[in-house]
Design a protein around this motif. Structure first.
Motif, PDB file in Angstrom:
ATOM      1  N   ILE A   1      10.867   1.677   3.714  1.00  0.00           N
ATOM      2  CA  ILE A   1       9.528   2.176   3.356  1.00  0.00           C
ATOM      3  C   ILE A   1       8.460   1.672   4.336  1.00  0.00           C
ATOM      4  CG2 ILE A   1       8.861   0.280   1.788  1.00  0.00           C
ATOM      5  CD1 ILE A   1       7.841   2.432  -0.146  1.00  0.00           C
ATOM      6  N   ARG A   2       8.715   0.498   4.928  1.00  0.00           N
ATOM      7  CA  ARG A   2       7.715  -0.104   5.813  1.00  0.00           C
ATOM      8  C   ARG A   2       7.499   0.722   7.077  1.00  0.00           C
ATOM      9  NH1 ARG A   2      10.522  -5.810   4.593  1.00  0.00           N
ATOM     10  NH2 ARG A   2      12.268  -4.382   4.804  1.00  0.00           N
ATOM     11  N   ASP A   3       8.495   1.551   7.444  1.00  0.00           N
ATOM     12  CA  ASP A   3       8.331   2.430   8.617  1.00  0.00           C
ATOM     13  C   ASP A   3       7.178   3.400   8.406  1.00  0.00           C
ATOM     14  OD1 ASP A   3      10.372   1.324   9.991  1.00  0.00           O
ATOM     15  OD2 ASP A   3      11.866   2.814   9.424  1.00  0.00           O
ATOM     16  N   LEU A   4       6.943   3.764   7.139  1.00  0.00           N
ATOM     17  CA  LEU A   4       5.937   4.789   6.865  1.00  0.00           C
ATOM     18  C   LEU A   4       4.513   4.309   7.125  1.00  0.00           C
ATOM     19  CD1 LEU A   4       7.668   6.293   3.770  1.00  0.00           C
ATOM     20  CD2 LEU A   4       6.934   7.610   5.742  1.00  0.00           C
ATOM     21  N   ASN A   5       4.286   3.009   6.984  1.00  0.00           N
ATOM     22  CA  ASN A   5       2.945   2.478   7.252  1.00  0.00           C
ATOM     23  C   ASN A   5       2.870   1.814   8.626  1.00  0.00           C
ATOM     24  OD1 ASN A   5       1.942   3.247   4.834  1.00  0.00           O
ATOM     25  ND2 ASN A   5       1.671   1.206   3.981  1.00  0.00           N
TER      26      ASN A   5
ATOM     27  N   THR B   1       0.870  -1.173   0.000  1.00  0.00           N
ATOM     28  CA  THR B   1       0.000   0.000   0.000  1.00  0.00           C
ATOM     29  C   THR B   1       0.906   1.222   0.000  1.00  0.00           C
ATOM     30  OG1 THR B   1      -1.557  -1.248   1.339  1.00  0.00           O
ATOM     31  CG2 THR B   1      -1.886   1.120   1.257  1.00  0.00           C
ATOM     32  N   PHE B   2       0.808   2.038  -1.015  1.00  0.00           N
ATOM     33  CA  PHE B   2       1.722   3.169  -1.128  1.00  0.00           C
ATOM     34  C   PHE B   2       1.015   4.307  -1.882  1.00  0.00           C
ATOM     35  CE2 PHE B   2       2.572   2.464  -5.645  1.00  0.00           C
ATOM     36  CZ  PHE B   2       2.194   1.137  -5.780  1.00  0.00           C
ATOM     37  N   PHE B   3       1.667   5.453  -1.920  1.00  0.00           N
ATOM     38  CA  PHE B   3       1.034   6.615  -2.540  1.00  0.00           C
ATOM     39  C   PHE B   3       1.776   7.038  -3.813  1.00  0.00           C
ATOM     40  CE2 PHE B   3      -0.707   6.626   1.599  1.00  0.00           C
ATOM     41  CZ  PHE B   3      -1.933   7.250   1.507  1.00  0.00           C
ATOM     42  N   GLN B   4       1.004   7.443  -4.783  1.00  0.00           N
ATOM     43  CA  GLN B   4       1.561   8.024  -6.001  1.00  0.00           C
ATOM     44  C   GLN B   4       0.872   9.370  -6.241  1.00  0.00           C
ATOM     45  OE1 GLN B   4       0.732   5.330  -9.248  1.00  0.00           O
ATOM     46  NE2 GLN B   4       2.570   4.109  -8.884  1.00  0.00           N
ATOM     47  N   MET B   5       1.500  10.164  -7.077  1.00  0.00           N
ATOM     48  CA  MET B   5       0.800  11.356  -7.568  1.00  0.00           C
ATOM     49  C   MET B   5       0.944  11.371  -9.084  1.00  0.00           C
ATOM     50  SD  MET B   5       1.383  15.391  -7.009  1.00  0.00           S
ATOM     51  CE  MET B   5       0.539  15.680  -5.508  1.00  0.00           C
ATOM     52  N   GLU B   6      -0.216  11.256  -9.731  1.00  0.00           N
ATOM     53  CA  GLU B   6      -0.225  11.259 -11.180  1.00  0.00           C
ATOM     54  C   GLU B   6      -0.342  12.697 -11.666  1.00  0.00           C
ATOM     55  OE1 GLU B   6      -0.245   8.204 -12.454  1.00  0.00           O
ATOM     56  OE2 GLU B   6      -0.861   8.372 -14.547  1.00  0.00           O
ATOM     57  N   GLY B   7       0.237  12.974 -12.809  1.00  0.00           N
ATOM     58  CA  GLY B   7       0.060  14.304 -13.379  1.00  0.00           C
ATOM     59  C   GLY B   7      -0.110  14.167 -14.883  1.00  0.00           C
ATOM     60  N   VAL B   8      -0.991  14.987 -15.453  1.00  0.00           N
ATOM     61  CA  VAL B   8      -1.147  14.973 -16.914  1.00  0.00           C
ATOM     62  C   VAL B   8      -1.239  16.413 -17.422  1.00  0.00           C
ATOM     63  CG1 VAL B   8      -2.298  12.724 -17.106  1.00  0.00           C
ATOM     64  CG2 VAL B   8      -3.687  14.759 -16.759  1.00  0.00           C
ATOM     65  N   MET B   9      -0.737  16.587 -18.625  1.00  0.00           N
ATOM     66  CA  MET B   9      -0.935  17.873 -19.303  1.00  0.00           C
ATOM     67  C   MET B   9      -1.232  17.567 -20.769  1.00  0.00           C
ATOM     68  SD  MET B   9       1.448  21.214 -19.505  1.00  0.00           S
ATOM     69  CE  MET B   9       0.910  22.611 -20.460  1.00  0.00           C
TER      70      MET B   9
END
Ligand code: FA5
Length: 350
Positions: free
Chosen positions: A332-336, A214-222
């Motif tokens: 990364i596991r520390d974050l969750n 389970t992780f986060f992304q940020m998508e961007g489009v133009m």
């Protein structure tokens, strides 16, 4: 036999009077009413009595039993009340008008980098959009030029609901909806589509220092007329310098994603080991951070946009990995983990 009852009663009354706390009271209860207690003992001598005597003796023993039970309950209530009064009298004075000292909590490192990215993109005219975590197969794959049985699906195995919907494996799942939302303004008013959409993603993943399920992304489009790769590189560079506020080493290399053509992998030199190699970057010195590319014509078509007239770029920034790099979090596991002791080192008060 009958005088034994009176003797027991007198003995009980004396002991009850002397009892000064709940523990002593409980010992008295066991002594008189317990399975092997004095009252039960009394009944053992009954076999030598006549039928008439048995009747009267049994009745009196029963009365004694009830008397003892009631007296113990009453004394227990008295002792509890006395204890409460003692506690109240010995409690320190409380100033009810003093302001409350609240532990207000703090923002999670991922929230902090997400907000920083949003701010950078807002300042460049991008809209910030939110999208559902539960999506359809069409949104997550088909609309992105990934038909059923395409091998690219193997990289993004996720969690499926019984109704066929799924937990989104990447924020690209919102692309189709974003194109449909903004295409009219693009076509009729000439307003370019510029949007970022952060979100939580899920994958059936074996976890390690840089992979989570389970992780986060940020998508961007133009999307606009004449958008090209140099626009893409400009926005990527601006975003990274806005977030890190210093120069970071990045590299762009070819990458394959069915929904972009050409496609790239944008890697960042690992800030945990300075590029020497460590578990956080799988000992390569580089961390895959933000794949990107020019939007595939089929994807634009699925969003109702004519690829002969318009072009665009898209990127999928790994927000969780960005938080790792920004705050020097090795695993990364520390974050969750929900471990406030380690997370609160990187956060600021709400
Ligand atoms: C994608 O998810 C594409 N949708 C990105 C994209 C968007 C490409 C638009 C082109 C155009 P990928 O699976 O590589 O690609 O994931 C993108 C980023 O998300 C990775 O670089 C990484 O930073 C992060 N990421 C991916 N999987 C994980 C994981 N299991 N744990 C933590 N971060 C991950």
């Amino acid at each position: 036999m009958f005088e034994k009852i009176d003797g027991l009663r007198a003995d009980f009354e004396q002991k009850l009077k002397a009892a000064s706390d709940a523990r002593e009271l409980e010992n008295i209860r066991i002594e008189f009413l317990g399975k092997k207690g004095s009252v039960t003992d009394l009944l053992k001598g009954m076999k030598d009595l006549s039928v008439e005597e048995k009747k009267s003796f049994g009745q009196q023993v029963n009365d004694l039993k009830n008397e003892i039970g009631d007296a113990i309950a009453e004394k227990s209530a008295c002792l509890a009340k006395a204890q409460l009064e003692r506690e109240i009298n010995s409690a320190p004075d409380i100033d009810l008008t003093a302001p409350a000292v609240l532990d207000r909590g703090s923002y999670h490192p991922i929230t902090l980098v997400q907000r920083e990215c949003e701010q950078v993109f807002r300042s460049m005219g991008f809209a910030v959009e939110d999208y559902s975590e539960i999506v359809t197969d069409y949104e997550c794959f088909e609309a992105l030029n990934i038909p059923k049985h395409h091998p690219a699906r193997d990289m993004q195995d996720t969690y499926y609901l019984t109704n066929g919907q799924l937990l989104k494996s990447h924020t690209s799942a919102a692309q189709n909806a974003i194109y449909k939302k903004y295409r009219q303004a693009l076509i009729e008013e000439g307003k370019p589509i510029k949007a970022v959409f952060p979100g939580r993603c899920f994958r059936n993943e074996a976890t390690d220092a840089c992979h989570e399920n389970t992780f986060f992304q940020m998508e961007g489009v133009m999307v606009d007329k004449n958008i090209n790769i140099s626009n893409l590189i400009f926005f990527m560079k601006t975003m990274l310098s806005g977030v890190f506020k210093r120069d970071v080493k990045v590299r762009l290399r070819p990458g394959f994603f069915p929904f972009v053509e050409p496609g790239f992998e944008l890697d960042i030199s690992c800030l945990i080991c300075g590029g020497d190699g460590c578990p956080s970057c799988k000992h390569s010195g580089w961390l895959e951070l933000c794949p990107c590319g020019m939007i595939h014509p089929e994807v634009l078509k699925a969003g109702g946009i004519d690829p002969e007239e318009y072009t665009g770029f898209a990127f999928g920034l790994g927000l969780t990995r960005l938080a790792m790099m920004k705050y020097g979090i090795k695993d990364i596991r520390d974050l969750n983990s929900g471990n406030l002791k380690s997370l609160s080192q990187f956060t600021q008060d709400c």
